[in-house]
Design an enzyme around this catalytic site. Structure first.
Site, PDB file in Angstrom:
ATOM      1  N   HIS A 182      -1.566   0.706  -9.701  1.00 56.12           N
ATOM      2  CA  HIS A 182      -1.949  -0.132  -8.763  1.00 56.12           C
ATOM      3  C   HIS A 182      -2.950  -1.230  -9.482  1.00 56.12           C
ATOM      4  O   HIS A 182      -4.236  -1.406  -9.533  1.00 56.12           O
ATOM      5  CB  HIS A 182      -3.369   0.537  -7.963  1.00 56.12           C
ATOM      6  CG  HIS A 182      -3.369  -0.360  -6.470  1.00 56.12           C
ATOM      7  ND1 HIS A 182      -3.792   0.394  -5.376  1.00 56.12           N
ATOM      8  CD2 HIS A 182      -3.556  -1.640  -6.361  1.00 56.12           C
ATOM      9  CE1 HIS A 182      -4.000  -0.278  -4.386  1.00 56.12           C
ATOM     10  NE2 HIS A 182      -3.844  -1.712  -5.269  1.00 56.12           N
TER      11      HIS A 182
ATOM     12  N   GLU B  55      -3.262   8.061  -4.102  1.00 57.75           N
ATOM     13  CA  GLU B  55      -3.769   7.323  -5.302  1.00 57.75           C
ATOM     14  C   GLU B  55      -5.074   8.235  -5.746  1.00 57.75           C
ATOM     15  O   GLU B  55      -5.857   8.315  -4.976  1.00 57.75           O
ATOM     16  CB  GLU B  55      -3.842   5.911  -5.375  1.00 57.75           C
ATOM     17  CG  GLU B  55      -2.714   5.277  -5.006  1.00 57.75           C
ATOM     18  CD  GLU B  55      -2.959   3.965  -5.068  1.00 57.75           C
ATOM     19  OE1 GLU B  55      -3.994   3.163  -5.253  1.00 57.75           O
ATOM     20  OE2 GLU B  55      -1.885   3.181  -4.750  1.00 57.75           O
TER      21      GLU B  55
ATOM     22  N   ARG C  39       0.759  -1.334  -0.026  1.00 62.65           N
ATOM     23  CA  ARG C  39      -0.094   0.124   0.015  1.00 62.65           C
ATOM     24  C   ARG C  39       0.899   1.192  -0.020  1.00 62.65           C
ATOM     25  O   ARG C  39       1.980   1.250   0.668  1.00 62.65           O
ATOM     26  CB  ARG C  39      -0.974  -0.022   1.097  1.00 62.65           C
ATOM     27  CG  ARG C  39      -2.110  -1.162   1.235  1.00 62.65           C
ATOM     28  CD  ARG C  39      -3.074  -0.475   0.231  1.00 62.65           C
ATOM     29  NE  ARG C  39      -4.233  -1.301   0.062  1.00 62.65           N
ATOM     30  CZ  ARG C  39      -4.590  -2.331  -0.420  1.00 62.65           C
ATOM     31  NH1 ARG C  39      -3.529  -2.697  -1.687  1.00 62.65           N
ATOM     32  NH2 ARG C  39      -5.694  -3.279  -0.256  1.00 62.65           N
TER      33      ARG C  39
HETATM   34  P1  NAD Z   1      -0.835 -11.524   4.678  1.00 57.43           P
HETATM   35  O1  NAD Z   1      -1.561 -11.352   5.674  1.00 57.43           O
HETATM   36  O2  NAD Z   1      -0.824 -13.092   4.130  1.00 57.43           O
HETATM   37  O3  NAD Z   1       0.600 -11.166   4.910  1.00 57.43           O
HETATM   38  C1  NAD Z   1       1.144 -10.045   5.534  1.00 57.43           C
HETATM   39  C2  NAD Z   1       2.179 -10.121   6.357  1.00 57.43           C
HETATM   40  O4  NAD Z   1       2.818  -9.092   6.784  1.00 57.43           O
HETATM   41  C3  NAD Z   1       1.814 -11.314   7.500  1.00 57.43           C
HETATM   42  O5  NAD Z   1       2.975 -12.193   7.512  1.00 57.43           O
HETATM   43  C4  NAD Z   1       2.029 -10.342   8.658  1.00 57.43           C
HETATM   44  O6  NAD Z   1       2.620 -11.010   9.843  1.00 57.43           O
HETATM   45  C5  NAD Z   1       3.052  -9.250   8.076  1.00 57.43           C
HETATM   46  N1  NAD Z   1       3.220  -7.910   9.177  1.00 57.43           N
HETATM   47  C6  NAD Z   1       2.173  -7.274   9.311  1.00 57.43           C
HETATM   48  N2  NAD Z   1       2.408  -6.383   9.929  1.00 57.43           N
HETATM   49  C7  NAD Z   1       3.821  -6.072  10.122  1.00 57.43           C
HETATM   50  C8  NAD Z   1       4.906  -5.330  10.566  1.00 57.43           C
HETATM   51  N3  NAD Z   1       4.657  -4.256  11.073  1.00 57.43           N
HETATM   52  N4  NAD Z   1       6.058  -5.735  10.424  1.00 57.43           N
HETATM   53  C9  NAD Z   1       6.555  -6.968   9.851  1.00 57.43           C
HETATM   54  N5  NAD Z   1       5.470  -7.808   9.270  1.00 57.43           N
HETATM   55  C10 NAD Z   1       4.387  -7.480   9.432  1.00 57.43           C
HETATM   56  O7  NAD Z   1      -1.198 -10.480   3.276  1.00 57.43           O
HETATM   57  P2  NAD Z   1      -1.136 -10.759   1.776  1.00 57.43           P
HETATM   58  O8  NAD Z   1      -2.423 -11.616   1.298  1.00 57.43           O
HETATM   59  O9  NAD Z   1       0.189 -11.224   1.672  1.00 57.43           O
HETATM   60  O10 NAD Z   1      -1.382  -9.186   1.199  1.00 57.43           O
HETATM   61  C11 NAD Z   1      -0.364  -8.422   1.657  1.00 57.43           C
HETATM   62  C12 NAD Z   1      -0.866  -6.727   1.444  1.00 57.43           C
HETATM   63  O11 NAD Z   1      -0.459  -6.667  -0.124  1.00 57.43           O
HETATM   64  C13 NAD Z   1      -2.283  -6.796   1.598  1.00 57.43           C
HETATM   65  O12 NAD Z   1      -2.575  -6.376   2.948  1.00 57.43           O
HETATM   66  C14 NAD Z   1      -2.421  -5.451   0.586  1.00 57.43           C
HETATM   67  O13 NAD Z   1      -2.348  -4.319   1.209  1.00 57.43           O
HETATM   68  C15 NAD Z   1      -1.288  -5.775  -0.471  1.00 57.43           C
HETATM   69  N6  NAD Z   1      -1.939  -6.000  -1.863  1.00 57.43           N
HETATM   70  C16 NAD Z   1      -1.800  -5.097  -2.890  1.00 57.43           C
HETATM   71  C17 NAD Z   1      -2.057  -5.376  -4.222  1.00 57.43           C
HETATM   72  C18 NAD Z   1      -1.757  -4.642  -5.291  1.00 57.43           C
HETATM   73  O14 NAD Z   1      -2.795  -4.558  -6.171  1.00 57.43           O
HETATM   74  N7  NAD Z   1      -0.819  -3.879  -5.395  1.00 57.43           N
HETATM   75  C19 NAD Z   1      -2.711  -6.880  -4.402  1.00 57.43           C
HETATM   76  C20 NAD Z   1      -2.835  -7.624  -3.236  1.00 57.43           C
HETATM   77  C21 NAD Z   1      -2.370  -7.330  -1.981  1.00 57.43           C
END
Ligand code: NAD
Length: 329
Positions: A285, A267, A238
């Site tokens: 995005h 955005e 994000r």
């Molecule tokens: P997920 O929950 O499987 O993985 C997120 C990881 O981040 C977890 O392992 C969690 O423990 C870790 N985490 C959380 N806070 C943390 C911190 N302060 N320090 C270190 N690690 C931390 O989620 P995911 O399915 O892998 O998705 C991750 C993110 O990707 C989503 O939340 C979303 O915002 C973003 N995303 C963006 C797009 C895009 O179009 N660009 C698409 C999909 C997801």
């Protein structure tokens, strides 16, 4: 009377059809998005909403909603919803995990490769007709193979990026609030590292944390200075996870070598310092934006709506405690 559902923005038609078979559907079939006032107004008397990341369900909006059973977000991230406020108000919240993991990991890797190998710059160069001869140092970039990739946030998408890195014979470091299971570390050949070590040792740093209070501006001027001058930052998480002004400044000053960005702080606005900078590869995005994945995301959100209205447990709850509390009575 049939239950009534709001779809706040254009989605894939299959999802609309699925909901229309059973419910009254108020479909805002545009890409404009609804203001807070419009959301409250259009949600009067409705049981469910299929929302997108531009719909801001903050505490004030949630406090004004009555009888809503579920906010079914068409995204895995749900930073647009105040989940604590929704839970207090008895509203279920769901997301669309897993179905977008590989597409988003593919895009992160595409940005990494495009930035390191100057693909966008080269493309513009050829198209402009300025390419007149081959030269030994024409558009030379940086190797990706055998380099070190630092993954911040080693969840579903972070691990999928790690899996791709294996094919490029990369060393993979990761930093996460939670240590990955030993078998995942083994399978992906990934080493847990503290945040500082990962920044200092990585040639590529790829961000995959959710946006929360603890990850806002996780990468700021200090973190950028800790990275190698030859390093490339990739952000498909994000926008606000990175201090965009600090990143623009760092790229201008040569503090790091490049950035591949899919997400931005405000955005669709982009910090002017990032525009027209050849070492910044920018995407609008599109992490999960493939036909197959976006269709699956829409259908998944619709399934969550169906379950909530029919009194079944929605499969992708982000506040399952609310469901469990109810089940216990
Ligand atoms: P997920 O929950 O499987 O993985 C997120 C990881 O981040 C977890 O392992 C969690 O423990 C870790 N985490 C959380 N806070 C943390 C911190 N302060 N320090 C270190 N690690 C931390 O989620 P995911 O399915 O892998 O998705 C991750 C993110 O990707 C989503 O939340 C979303 O915002 C973003 N995303 C963006 C797009 C895009 O179009 N660009 C698409 C999909 C997801």
């Amino acid at each position: 009377m049939k239950p009534s559902v709001l779809i706040t923005k254009r989605v894939y038609p299959e999802a609309v059809e699925l909901l229309r078979e059973r419910y009254e559907v108020d479909y805002e079939a545009t890409d404009d998005g609804l203001s807070a006032e419009q959301l409250v107004e259009r949600l009067r008397g409705k049981q469910a909403v299929m929302s997108q990341l531009t719909d801001k369900f903050n505490r004030e909006v949630i406090a004004r909603l009555e009888g809503l059973k579920i906010i079914a977000n068409v995204a895995v991230g749900y930073d647009n919803v105040d989940v604590a406020a929704a839970t207090e108000a008895g509203i279920l919240v769901s997301n669309t995990p897993d179905v977008l993991t590989d597409s988003t990991a593919d895009l992160a890797f595409a940005l990494l490769l495009a930035t390191a190998r100057r693909i966008v710059e080269g493309h513009a160069f050829v198209h402009s007709g300025r390419w007149k001869k081959w030269a030994i140092d024409l558009m030379v970039g940086l190797d990706v193979h055998h380099k070190t990739l630092g993954i911040i946030g080693f969840g579903r998408i972070g691990q999928a990026v790690g899996r791709r890195a294996r094919g490029f014979s990369m060393r993979v470091l990761y930093h996460d609030a939670v240590r990955a299971p030993a078998e995942v570390e083994r399978e992906l050949g990934a080493e847990a590292a503290d945040f500082e070590t990962l920044l200092a040792e990585s040639d590529f740093v790829s961000l995959h944390v959710p946006l929360t209070a603890s990850t806002r501006h996780l990468i700021g001027p200090g973190e950028l200075r800790r990275m190698k001058r030859t390093a490339i930052l990739v952000n498909t998480s994000r926008g606000p996870v990175v201090d965009e002004a600090a990143l623009a400044e760092a790229l201008h000053q040569g503090v790091i070598a490049g950035a591949g960005l899919d997400v931005f702080e405000r955005e669709p606005e982009v910090h002017p310092g990032l525009l027209n900078l050849p070492q910044a590869v920018l995407a609008p995005h599109i992490g999960s934006a493939t036909i197959e994945t976006r269709r699956k995301m829409c259908l998944m959100a619709a399934e969550n709506v169906l379950a909530a209205i029919e009194g079944r447990r929605p499969p992708n709850l982000v506040n399952p405690e609310l469901w469990e509390r109810r089940a216990r009575g």
